[in-house]
Design an enzyme around this catalytic site. Structure first.
Site, PDB file in Angstrom:
ATOM      1  N   HIS A 145       0.843  -1.195   0.000  1.00 38.29           N
ATOM      2  CA  HIS A 145       0.000   0.000   0.000  1.00 38.29           C
ATOM      3  C   HIS A 145       0.879   1.246   0.000  1.00 38.29           C
ATOM      4  CE1 HIS A 145      -3.508  -2.478   1.801  1.00 38.29           C
ATOM      5  NE2 HIS A 145      -3.767  -2.203   0.546  1.00 38.29           N
ATOM      6  N   TYR A 149       3.091  -0.704   5.472  1.00 44.02           N
ATOM      7  CA  TYR A 149       3.641  -1.916   6.088  1.00 44.02           C
ATOM      8  C   TYR A 149       2.771  -3.136   5.828  1.00 44.02           C
ATOM      9  CZ  TYR A 149       5.206   2.277   8.528  1.00 44.02           C
ATOM     10  OH  TYR A 149       5.632   3.559   8.815  1.00 44.02           O
ATOM     11  N   HIS A 150       2.324  -3.266   4.572  1.00 42.64           N
ATOM     12  CA  HIS A 150       1.456  -4.379   4.171  1.00 42.64           C
ATOM     13  C   HIS A 150       2.009  -5.104   2.948  1.00 42.64           C
ATOM     14  CE1 HIS A 150      -2.044  -1.809   5.984  1.00 42.64           C
ATOM     15  NE2 HIS A 150      -1.362  -2.460   6.924  1.00 42.64           N
ATOM     16  N   PRO A 151       3.269  -5.579   2.968  1.00 43.41           N
ATOM     17  CA  PRO A 151       3.791  -6.284   1.791  1.00 43.41           C
ATOM     18  C   PRO A 151       3.154  -7.666   1.643  1.00 43.41           C
ATOM     19  CG  PRO A 151       5.365  -6.426   3.587  1.00 43.41           C
ATOM     20  CD  PRO A 151       4.262  -5.506   4.056  1.00 43.41           C
TER      21      PRO A 151
END
Length: 547
Positions: free
Chosen positions: A295, A471-473
């Site tokens: 994101h 922080y959404h890989p």
């Protein structure tokens, strides 16, 4: 420590903790969990308001840096924090409980992944959840993961929600209900004033079981492959190399950065890339490390006339002393909740059928993951807008065959033109909220992008210098059946035996929201699939023996 276990789980993050709990619940199957980081038993983890401290920690944070892009952040690399501790990123995150949209999971199913539609996943969300609001069609109240409502502690967050309604956006009391769209307050994975991540909710209750072994500060080197079958794991602990064997399965739950890295270190990946680093290719699987999605995030920074937010100045720290005492004595106050209290899900263009941007409101000037302390020492507020379903994809590749060397992370942001336009339109929508009357008593000058930035190009050029991520890989070991898929819809690595990947890296596409709750639900579903297969094999073997 034994040399053989039924199941070996690599990584005690959001998914690994769930697997450890569910697979050891029968009391007979032996389960080993290997975690590279330390225990989560520290006030730094348990105190919700302390989560920003992890941006400066290398003990609990992998603290990666992405490959630098000269067009972003003046060429400085984007910081990529990931949890390196029992509980993984659920022990260092902002504790927001968000699932995404029905369409996200139905899209996975439409790609041929049976059993991954929203109705299938809803069962596992409810199974995991213990929501203080009780159970209904969308929520559970008997699961391990505590989900709570907390009163917003910062006036600016109330102002934001009021301003959103003044700007014409609907109020939404439940982002995980029948409709996601709107402005409102988030729910949290917090219980009794303390973080309730995957370690507290799943792992700790199971650690008393004699058939569960959890090793911290155990750095995995590679998975041992024998004739296309995962048979063992090699790891380093206290300077010594150990090898443990799996009688049933090895479950890789390292996350979207570490899982593809470990597969490649084990000889599973693109043959040419492995050869480049001197690694013998055990299994050619070209999709490993590709399809990285995140994101991408832009922020609007505004200086404030008032001083009731948070600053990193000496005065700001002193103003927090009463709250620190309140937390120590009662586990209440500003430190009992994350600073991200309010936000929303909006359409970047009115004609869309569902939200494509997410907002996170912060009562402080937040840039570079909070590491810009000079900026944060000033009085102000920021709101971050992210692209929920990016079209651009990047990759995670090896820099070296040394497992101690961090991988190369290339997000490849804005490779697809649509992501740029969604983000710019999102900033325009956000500006409507920040310009609403509710902010009149607070609003001073807009520091970024700055009021002089009005055209699409001007806005984009400015926000690129403050670009970040949420922080959404995900996606680097994607589920599917195409040539670049890494796992099938049972999360088994294509072409391999006894090896699954269970974490956010399996997502074929990024879901429309925060990824912790979906990762836990994915692991709940994976545990059911593993135990179901085990039951079938047991009955089959029994029948053959009888015959």
């Amino acid at each position: 420590m034994d040399s053989h276990y039924d199941y070996i789980v690599i990584g005690a993050g959001s998914a690994g903790c769930v697997l450890a709990n569910r697979l050891s619940a029968n009391g007979t199957d032996s389960v080993l969990v290997l975690e590279a980081g330390p225990s989560e038993k520290t006030p730094m983890v348990s105190t919700p308001g302390a989560f920003a401290c992890f941006m400066f920690s290398k003990k609990y944070n992998w603290a990666y840096n992405a490959k630098s892009d000269p067009t972003l952040r003046q060429g400085q690399p984007v910081f990529v924090p990931r949890g390196k501790v029992l509980g993984g990123s659920s022990s260092v995150n902002a504790m927001l409980y968000v699932r995404g949209q029905r369409e996200d999971y139905d899209h996975w199913a439409s790609l041929g992944n049976q059993g991954w539609g929203f109705n299938d996943m809803l069962h596992y969300f409810k199974k995991a959840e213990c929501n203080v609001r009780g159970s209904d069609a969308f929520h559970g109240d008997r699961g391990p993961l505590y989900v709570s409502d907390l009163p917003a502690q910062f006036p600016l967050n109330h102002v934001f929600v009021k301003a959103g309604q003044q700007a014409g956006f609907p109020y939404n009391a439940d982002f995980n209900g029948p409709v996601q769209e709107g402005i409102g307050f988030y729910q949290y994975t917090i219980k009794d004033g303390q973080r309730c991540g995957a370690a507290r909710s799943y792992l700790r209750p199971a650690m008393a079981r004699t058939n569960l072994t959890v090793l911290t500060e155990a750095r995995v080197k590679n998975i041992v492959i024998d004739k296309k079958q995962a048979v063992a794991v090699t790891f380093i602990k206290n300077g010594l190399v150990h090898t443990v064997h799996a009688k049933r399965e090895i479950l890789l739950s390292g996350g979207a950065i570490n899982s593809p890295q470990l597969l490649m270190l084990s000889g599973i990946g693109d043959r040419d890339h492995l050869t480049e680093h001197g690694i013998d290719c055990q299994h050619h699987l070209p999709g490993v490390g590709h399809n990285l999605q995140e994101h991408v995030d832009a922020c609007v920074l505004v200086r404030s006339k008032k001083k009731d937010g948070v600053t990193a100045s000496v005065g700001g720290v002193l103003r927090m002393v009463p709250d620190a005492l309140k937390y120590l004595l009662k586990k209440e106050g500003k430190l009992a909740c994350p600073i991200t209290e309010a936000g929303g899900f909006l359409k970047s263009r009115d004609e869309l059928d569902r939200p494509d941007i997410q907002l996170h409101m912060l009562p402080l000037l937040f840039d570079d993951s909070g590491r810009n302390l000079s900026l944060m020492s000033q009085h102000g507020y920021s709101c971050h807008v992210c692209v929920l379903r990016p079209k651009s994809t990047g990759r995670v590749m090896l820099k070296s065959a040394d497992p101690m060397t961090e991988p190369e992370i290339d997000f490849n942001f804005f490779a697809h033109e649509e992501d740029k336009q969604v983000l710019v339109n999102g900033v325009r929508q956000l500006r409507k909220i920040l310009a609403a009357p509710a902010f009149d008593a607070y609003r001073a000058d807009e520091l970024a992008p700055g009021i002089e930035a009005e055209s699409d190009e001007a806005i984009f050029e400015k926000i690129k210098q403050h670009i970040g991520l949420v922080y959404h890989p995900v996606g680097t070991c994607k589920m599917g059946h195409d040539p670049m898929a890494v796992v099938d819809d049972q999360l088994r690595v294509h072409g391999m035996k006894n090896l699954r990947v269970v974490d956010a890296s399996m997502m074929p596409t990024l879901i429309s929201g925060n990824t912790n709750a979906p990762t836990i639900a994915i692991a709940e579903k994976a545990a059911d699939m593993i135990l179901s297969q085990q039951s079938i094999e047991t009955h089959t073997n029994a029948a053959l023996t009888t015959a």
